[in-house]
Design an enzyme around this catalytic site. Structure first.
Site, mmCIF file in Angstrom:
data_model
loop_
_atom_site.group_PDB
_atom_site.id
_atom_site.type_symbol
_atom_site.label_atom_id
_atom_site.label_comp_id
_atom_site.label_asym_id
_atom_site.label_seq_id
_atom_site.Cartn_x
_atom_site.Cartn_y
_atom_site.Cartn_z
ATOM 1 N N GLY A 23 0.784 -1.227 0.000
ATOM 2 C CA GLY A 23 0.000 0.000 0.000
ATOM 3 C C GLY A 23 0.815 1.275 0.000
ATOM 4 N N HIS A 41 7.447 6.948 5.840
ATOM 5 C CA HIS A 41 6.522 7.668 6.708
ATOM 6 C C HIS A 41 5.775 6.693 7.599
ATOM 7 C CE1 HIS A 41 4.590 6.798 2.855
ATOM 8 N NE2 HIS A 41 3.472 6.612 3.532
ATOM 9 N N HIS A 99 2.260 6.243 9.506
ATOM 10 C CA HIS A 99 0.884 6.711 9.707
ATOM 11 C C HIS A 99 0.555 6.571 11.196
ATOM 12 C CE1 HIS A 99 -0.497 6.439 5.386
ATOM 13 N NE2 HIS A 99 0.513 5.597 5.324
#
Ligand code: AMP
Length: 110
Positions: free
Chosen positions: A89, A96, A98
């Protein structure tokens, strides 16, 4: 890296407000939030994905930054996700984390 949107945000070169910042990382709101609170914690230095991040101290600092950014956003319970590779995904190839919270999370993720 000039062509990388997360590099530009981390450098303060866009209108995106930074909700948290330290020497290694910044946090800002995801443009397409998947939860009432959805932050992205992004290292200042360009690293394409978790697979390219060789420095384990740096990775520890990123995780600590995620915890601090969550606390700053008022989250005590939250999920941290690191999509690694397109199949998992990942769509932006600058590492990064989430940070998602503000609602009950389902498991397993899709
Ligand atoms: P991933 O799919 O794990 O690579 O996550 C990339 C995330 O970056 C997605 O949730 C996008 O909504 C988010 N995103 C992409 N561009 C921006 C931007 N300019 N500002 C904030 N979030 C962004």
């Amino acid at each position: 890296m000039e062509s990388c949107i997360f590099c530009r945000i981390a450098a303060g070169g866009t209108a995106t407000p930074l909700l948290y910042e330290d020497e290694e990382a910044v946090a800002f709101r995801d443009i397409q939030p998947q939860a009432p609170v959805h932050l992205l914690v992004v290292p200042r230095r360009h690293v394409a994905s978790l697979n390219e991040a060789a420095d384990e101290r740096f990775l520890g600092k990123l995780l600590a930054a995620a915890r601090k950014a969550a606390a700053n956003a008022g989250l005590e319970q939250y999920r941290v996700v690191v999509n690694t590779g397109a199949e998992a995904g990942q769509s932006v190839f600058h590492l990064h984390l989430h940070v998602l919270g503000g609602r009950v999370m389902a498991w397993p993720p899709g």
